[in-house]
Write a protein that holds these residues in place. Structure first.
Motif, short mmCIF file in Angstrom:
data_model
loop_
_atom_site.label_atom_id
_atom_site.label_comp_id
_atom_site.label_asym_id
_atom_site.label_seq_id
_atom_site.Cartn_x
_atom_site.Cartn_y
_atom_site.Cartn_z
N CYS A 247 5.07 4.76 -7.89
CA CYS A 247 5.47 4.46 -6.57
C CYS A 247 4.39 5.60 -5.93
CB CYS A 247 6.68 4.63 -6.13
SG CYS A 247 7.70 3.37 -6.96
N LEU A 248 4.24 6.74 -6.20
CA LEU A 248 3.58 7.85 -5.42
C LEU A 248 2.20 7.37 -5.65
CD1 LEU A 248 3.70 10.89 -4.36
CD2 LEU A 248 2.96 11.43 -6.48
N GLY A 249 1.61 6.96 -6.72
CA GLY A 249 0.45 6.35 -7.05
C GLY A 249 -0.06 5.26 -6.04
N ALA A 250 0.89 4.31 -5.75
CA ALA A 250 0.53 3.23 -4.99
C ALA A 250 -0.04 3.73 -3.56
CB ALA A 250 1.60 2.32 -4.72
N THR A 251 0.45 4.58 -2.97
CA THR A 251 -0.01 5.09 -1.53
C THR A 251 -1.35 5.90 -1.82
OG1 THR A 251 2.09 5.48 -0.92
CG2 THR A 251 0.55 6.41 0.56
N ALA A 252 -1.36 6.44 -2.76
CA ALA A 252 -2.73 7.15 -3.10
C ALA A 252 -3.60 6.46 -3.16
CB ALA A 252 -2.50 8.46 -3.95
N ILE A 253 -3.68 5.37 -4.10
CA ILE A 253 -4.62 4.59 -4.53
C ILE A 253 -5.17 3.77 -3.40
CG2 ILE A 253 -3.40 2.45 -5.40
CD1 ILE A 253 -6.28 4.39 -7.20
N PHE A 254 -4.36 3.37 -2.37
CA PHE A 254 -4.78 2.76 -1.18
C PHE A 254 -5.82 3.43 -0.48
CE2 PHE A 254 -4.35 2.90 3.34
CZ PHE A 254 -5.02 1.64 3.76
N PHE A 255 -5.54 4.92 -0.43
CA PHE A 255 -6.55 5.82 0.45
C PHE A 255 -7.82 5.96 -0.36
CE2 PHE A 255 -2.59 6.46 2.73
CZ PHE A 255 -3.19 6.81 3.95
N LEU A 256 -7.61 5.92 -1.69
CA LEU A 256 -8.73 6.24 -2.55
C LEU A 256 -9.92 5.01 -2.96
CD1 LEU A 256 -7.17 8.20 -5.29
CD2 LEU A 256 -8.54 9.12 -3.54
N THR A 257 -9.25 3.84 -2.49
CA THR A 257 -10.09 2.58 -2.74
C THR A 257 -10.18 1.57 -1.49
OG1 THR A 257 -7.99 1.29 -3.21
CG2 THR A 257 -9.18 2.33 -5.32
N TRP A 258 -9.12 1.24 -0.82
CA TRP A 258 -9.32 0.31 0.28
C TRP A 258 -9.34 0.75 1.66
CZ3 TRP A 258 -10.84 -4.61 0.11
CH2 TRP A 258 -10.62 -5.50 -1.04
N PHE A 259 -9.04 2.04 1.85
CA PHE A 259 -8.88 2.74 3.22
C PHE A 259 -10.00 2.69 4.00
CE2 PHE A 259 -8.59 6.82 5.37
CZ PHE A 259 -7.97 6.37 6.52
N PRO A 260 -11.36 2.97 3.37
CA PRO A 260 -12.66 3.06 4.18
C PRO A 260 -12.86 1.81 4.70
CG PRO A 260 -13.12 4.52 2.47
CD PRO A 260 -11.60 3.90 2.12
N THR A 261 -12.72 0.68 3.74
CA THR A 261 -12.97 -0.78 4.06
C THR A 261 -12.05 -1.35 5.08
OG1 THR A 261 -13.66 -1.09 1.89
CG2 THR A 261 -13.07 -3.14 3.04
N TYR A 262 -10.77 -0.82 4.98
CA TYR A 262 -9.80 -1.19 6.09
C TYR A 262 -10.25 -0.68 7.43
CZ TYR A 262 -5.21 -0.84 8.68
OH TYR A 262 -4.46 -0.72 9.57
N LEU A 263 -10.65 0.39 7.42
CA LEU A 263 -11.17 0.99 8.72
C LEU A 263 -12.27 0.38 9.26
CD1 LEU A 263 -10.71 4.82 8.42
CD2 LEU A 263 -9.15 3.09 9.51
N VAL A 264 -13.25 -0.07 8.68
CA VAL A 264 -14.79 -0.48 8.97
C VAL A 264 -14.49 -2.31 9.21
CG1 VAL A 264 -16.99 -1.03 8.36
CG2 VAL A 264 -16.06 1.40 7.88
N LYS A 265 -13.87 -2.98 8.16
CA LYS A 265 -13.96 -4.23 8.25
C LYS A 265 -12.74 -4.74 9.01
CE LYS A 265 -14.27 -8.24 5.11
NZ LYS A 265 -14.47 -8.67 3.71
N TYR A 266 -11.64 -4.19 8.89
CA TYR A 266 -10.52 -4.79 9.38
C TYR A 266 -9.89 -4.00 10.93
CZ TYR A 266 -9.95 -7.08 5.05
OH TYR A 266 -10.18 -7.85 3.89
N ARG A 267 -10.67 -2.95 11.01
CA ARG A 267 -10.32 -2.28 12.30
C ARG A 267 -11.46 -2.05 12.94
NH1 ARG A 267 -5.23 -2.06 14.54
NH2 ARG A 267 -3.66 -2.19 12.55
N GLY A 268 -12.68 -2.44 12.50
CA GLY A 268 -14.12 -2.56 13.29
C GLY A 268 -14.52 -1.24 13.73
N LEU A 269 -14.13 -0.23 12.77
CA LEU A 269 -14.85 1.06 13.17
C LEU A 269 -16.30 1.17 12.65
CD1 LEU A 269 -11.83 3.53 12.62
CD2 LEU A 269 -12.56 2.75 14.57
#
Length: 429
Positions: A247-269
């Motif tokens: 469960c701890l890893g689930a949060t961490a792995i989001f930040f290590l994989t999808w996080f930059p894509t989330y900011l650029v593609k889904y939040r338009g940064l």
């Protein structure tokens, strides 16, 4: 005249810290490269989910063999060999031109990084007394957060100058250099030529296992038995920390994989702007892990039980991690970063969980228990990126954040109700 006590354990801790920074650099550079890489190679979100996940397929499966290797093979030799091979695989990603080749290279990095955290935990168990161990674990674990906090803007800049291929090549070269440094300077406590007898006594009297030997000349190696594997999976309290680590890893792995894509593609940064904003949650996690480690050891020294001193920060941290769901309810990017920073701060608070392996594992099976612990935890990196890839396929990231928050709450439940009393398990084998 009394011999002056040395502090060589802190030099060793600094080496482990920098190793963790490089370890996570080679795990997470794919997240920075993802947007440009997927665009150039025309990869879908589902394909990127599998690329993000490929590292963990082998990493998770090989945790238990990695733990056995950590117990049996001399750390000074094993670690730099692993570093060199995962760095070469990282470098070769710079010439990859297909989905399948990227899958294979990410999986190969997982193979060679698999024993790394069992080795890290074994080093700290050898080099630090019990009442300093949570702080030591916090310091080296913080490497994954502090390193990425400062490196994410640097990595985005390198990619803007050299492209995503140059990013992988530079990362690989750094790891190769550090492998040589490790081989030259690392020694186990009793083999360290400049350590004082006072420091050795301080470590041993405090519960540091300086006599843990992976390979000693003139002594036969203990053979691995299947009963050893049964031992590390038969206790409920160990299953509590195993599932909690998933469960701890689930949060961490989001930040290590999808996080930059989330900011650029889904939040338009903007891409470069995203690199700087992405560093904020990593800094929050860095503060969380150090606060957790040092406050936990402080409480132990003040006489508080392990249930309060060790469990407390983790339970609070897992609960805070559910704040990631709050990002679904705002269009303000400042608030989005705030919710994500709170969630990752909580993840940092909970990241001293390795201390439970040091405190609870059977003495002769610390490496193997660490392997089982990281195997279950590593499964989150297999499952989570792929699940997110499917959840966001229609262009909406909200279900993915609900998923991450729900898994974090499960971790809160495990650490609160499943582990029970924190004490060393005496193996019956």
């Amino acid at each position: 005249m009394l011999e002056k006590s040395t502090k060589k354990r802190y030099n060793i801790l600094a080496m482990v810290f920098f190793t963790v920074v490089i370890n996570y650099l080679d795990r997470s550079n794919i997240s920075v490269a993802a947007f440009a890489l997927s665009d150039e190679l025309e990869l879908s979100t589902v394909q990127m989910g599998y690329i993000f996940s490929a590292f963990a397929w082998t990493y998770a499966i090989l945790q238990i063999p990695g733990g056995i290797m950590a117990d049996k093979i001399k750390t000074r030799f094993l670690y730099p060999i692993l570093m060199a091979f995962w760095s070469i695989a990282t470098l070769i990603q710079g010439v990859a031109n297909s989905f399948l080749l990227l899958i294979g290279l990410r999986a190969s990095i997982g193979i060679f990084e698999a024993p790394s955290y069992p080795i890290n935990n074994l080093i700290v168990t050898r080099w630090f007394p019990d009442n300093e161990r949570a702080s030591a674990i916090a310091v080296y674990t913080s490497g994954q957060y502090l390193g990425l906090a400062f490196l994410t803007p640097v990595l985005t800049w390198i990619q803007s100058q050299m492209g995503w291929r140059g990013l992988f090549i530079v990362s690989g070269i750094i790891g190769l250099v550090w492998a040589l440094v490790w081989y030259i300077f690392y020694r186990d406590p009793k083999e360290h030529k400049s350590i004082s007898q006072n420091e050795l006594k301080h470590i041993a009297d405090g519960g540091g296992l300086i006599d843990l030997k992976s390979n000693v000349k003139g002594k036969p190696k203990e053979k691995f038995e299947m009963s050893d594997l049964i031992q590390v999976f038969k206790y409920r309290k160990l299953w509590g920390i195993y599932i909690g680590q998933f469960c701890l890893g689930a949060t961490a792995i989001f930040f290590l994989t999808w996080f930059p894509t989330y900011l650029v593609k889904y939040r338009g940064l903007d891409f470069l702007q995203s690199g700087f904003l992405a560093s904020i949650p990593f800094l929050a996690a860095f503060v969380g892990i150090l606060l957790s480690g040092f406050s936990s050891d402080y409480l132990v020294k003040k006489g508080y039980s392990n249930e309060i001193a060790r469990k407390g920060p983790i339970v609070i941290g897992m609960l805070l991690s559910t704040a990631i769901i709050g990002a679904n309810y705002t269009d303000d990017n400042t608030l989005v970063i705030l919710f994500l920073a709170i969630a990752f701060f909580g993840n940092g608070l909970a990241s001293i969980a390795w201390v439970f392996v040091s405190l609870m594992a059977p003495k002769n099976l610390i490496g193997l228990t660490g392997g089982a612990f990281n195997f279950i935890g590593g499964l989150s990196a297999v499952v989570v990126p792929v699940v997110i890839g499917y959840l966001v396929e229609d262009g909406d990231f909200k279900p993915a954040l609900f998923f991450i928050g729900g898994v974090a709450f499960l971790g809160f439940f495990c650490y609160t109700f499943v582990i029970g009393k924190v004490e060393r398990i005496v193996s019956k084998s």
